[in-house]
Design an enzyme around this catalytic site. Structure first.
Site, PDB file in Angstrom:
ATOM      1  N   LYS A 178      -0.984  -6.231  -8.086  1.00 19.08           N
ATOM      2  CA  LYS A 178      -1.261  -7.434  -7.301  1.00 19.08           C
ATOM      3  C   LYS A 178      -2.680  -7.961  -7.582  1.00 19.08           C
ATOM      4  CE  LYS A 178      -1.596  -9.930  -3.312  1.00 19.08           C
ATOM      5  NZ  LYS A 178      -3.008  -9.939  -3.052  1.00 19.08           N
ATOM      6  N   HIS A 184       0.836  -1.207   0.000  1.00 10.44           N
ATOM      7  CA  HIS A 184       0.000   0.000   0.000  1.00 10.44           C
ATOM      8  C   HIS A 184       0.872   1.260   0.000  1.00 10.44           C
ATOM      9  CE1 HIS A 184      -2.738  -2.912   2.248  1.00 10.44           C
ATOM     10  NE2 HIS A 184      -3.494  -2.553   1.238  1.00 10.44           N
TER      11      HIS A 184
HETATM   12  P1  AMP Z   1      -6.516  -3.661  -0.444  1.00 16.95           P
HETATM   13  O1  AMP Z   1      -6.340  -2.869   0.812  1.00 16.95           O
HETATM   14  O2  AMP Z   1      -6.058  -5.078  -0.330  1.00 16.95           O
HETATM   15  O3  AMP Z   1      -7.881  -3.502  -1.037  1.00 16.95           O
HETATM   16  O4  AMP Z   1      -5.522  -3.017  -1.486  1.00 16.95           O
HETATM   17  C1  AMP Z   1      -5.523  -1.636  -1.746  1.00 16.95           C
HETATM   18  C2  AMP Z   1      -4.624  -1.359  -2.921  1.00 16.95           C
HETATM   19  O5  AMP Z   1      -3.298  -1.797  -2.633  1.00 16.95           O
HETATM   20  C3  AMP Z   1      -5.069  -2.105  -4.192  1.00 16.95           C
HETATM   21  O6  AMP Z   1      -4.874  -1.245  -5.314  1.00 16.95           O
HETATM   22  C4  AMP Z   1      -4.133  -3.270  -4.221  1.00 16.95           C
HETATM   23  O7  AMP Z   1      -3.925  -3.790  -5.513  1.00 16.95           O
HETATM   24  C5  AMP Z   1      -2.856  -2.651  -3.680  1.00 16.95           C
HETATM   25  N1  AMP Z   1      -1.956  -3.687  -3.153  1.00 16.95           N
HETATM   26  C6  AMP Z   1      -2.255  -4.676  -2.285  1.00 16.95           C
HETATM   27  N2  AMP Z   1      -1.178  -5.476  -2.081  1.00 16.95           N
HETATM   28  C7  AMP Z   1      -0.179  -4.969  -2.835  1.00 16.95           C
HETATM   29  C8  AMP Z   1       1.187  -5.339  -3.072  1.00 16.95           C
HETATM   30  N3  AMP Z   1       1.732  -6.406  -2.470  1.00 16.95           N
HETATM   31  N4  AMP Z   1       1.918  -4.592  -3.921  1.00 16.95           N
HETATM   32  C9  AMP Z   1       1.372  -3.508  -4.537  1.00 16.95           C
HETATM   33  N5  AMP Z   1       0.096  -3.098  -4.362  1.00 16.95           N
HETATM   34  C10 AMP Z   1      -0.665  -3.824  -3.526  1.00 16.95           C
END
Ligand code: AMP
Length: 285
Positions: free
Chosen positions: A153, A41
């Site tokens: 991801k 994030h």
């Molecule tokens: P989430 O909180 O899981 O909904 O993710 C929020 C954002 O962070 C989304 O755009 C995800 O794709 C991104 N994200 C989650 N994990 C990763 C990671 N390991 N590397 C890069 N971006 C990520």
């Protein structure tokens, strides 16, 4: 609570803060998240700081993208820690709305993206991408940022969001950011917190399985055989079940059997109490 990061909880406050910056000619980037933040994030925040003058992050665990038997109620919620991490990364504003702010009584609208939402996680999690598309549409219209950053991801999610932004003429540039991984290849995820120590040792097999499919495709082998083998390898490594291992065209997620255009190898599998997803690129020589 962090000192210099401001927190707003209403759409009206978010809008007026962003409008104030826009009136000064500043470029604003937006990073939507569900919280339980990790370095993946924060890499979105850092990318936002490179491309814009101000970065707004949101933390909202969106109930409508979880199925009835999924992990909405146990999804980790840790706002103070998240705010401190965002502050440390240089983020300027956190939007942390309540469910009632996002879905007031009488809420009746759904954004549904056909095609790219179907199959893969859309097949394994019915209704998931309608929930994602609806909340992301709302967040983009609420924030009114110049650009919005999303992680590779969640490649299918990124593809769905690119499609809806184009289809609905939402005036925002969508920027994809490469996946941040642990040293052993495991993609950072808030759901990795569900893994036991033993499962954590097994988890990198998911990334290795994707790499094996990509290598086989580059040697000219058929995707269906490679993906079948990869799924069997995951079960042998200790995964409980495999939702899918598939090769798709990177741009529009159409099926693909040979590496005749840029591809993405995508997988989702259950390990202990976690459902892990990951994907990598495979490009023709
Ligand atoms: P989430 O909180 O899981 O909904 O993710 C929020 C954002 O962070 C989304 O755009 C995800 O794709 C991104 N994200 C989650 N994990 C990763 C990671 N390991 N590397 C890069 N971006 C990520």
């Amino acid at each position: 609570m962090a000192d210099s990061l401001d927190i707003v909880r209403s759409v009206a406050d978010l809008r007026s803060r962003v409008q104030y910056w826009r009136d000064q000619g500043l470029r604003v980037a937006f990073v939507p998240t569900m919280g339980a933040l990790h370095d993946g994030h924060l890499s979105l925040v850092r990318a936002g700081l490179e491309l814009a003058d101000r970065v707004v992050a949101s933390v909202f665990v969106n109930p409508t993208q979880f199925g009835p038997n999924e992990d909405f109620s146990r999804y980790p919620r840790q706002e103070e820690r998240d705010a401190a991490l965002l502050d440390g990364a240089g983020c300027h504003l956190l939007f942390a709305p309540t469910v009632a702010e996002m879905y007031p009584a009488g809420f009746a609208t759904k954004v549904s993206v056909t095609g790219v939402s179907e199959g893969l996680c859309g097949g394994a999690r019915p209704g998931h991408f309608d929930g994602v598309a609806t909340v992301v549409t709302k967040l983009l219209l609420q924030a009114q940022a110049h650009l919005a950053l999303f992680g590779e991801k969640d490649w299918q999610q990124l593809t769905v969001i690119r499609r809806l932004v184009r289809d609905l003429d939402i005036p925002v540039d969508v920027v994809g950011v490469p996946t941040v991984r642990e040293a052993d290849g495991l993609a950072l995820s808030s759901r990795n917190a569900y893994l036991s120590d033993g499962d954590r040792k097994i988890a990198p097999a998911l990334h290795r399985a994707l790499q094996a499919v990509a290598a086989g495709l580059r040697e000219g082998k058929s995707a269906s055989e490679l993906c079948h083998r990869a799924a069997a390898d995951l079960l042998a490594a200790g995964f409980l079940s495999v939702d899918y291992v598939e090769a798709r065209a990177a741009a529009d997620l159409t099926p693909l059997d040979r590496l005749d255009r840029p591809a993405r190898i995508l997988a989702a599998a259950r390990l202990g109490g976690a459902r892990l997803i990951d994907n990598i690129a495979a490009d023709p020589a």
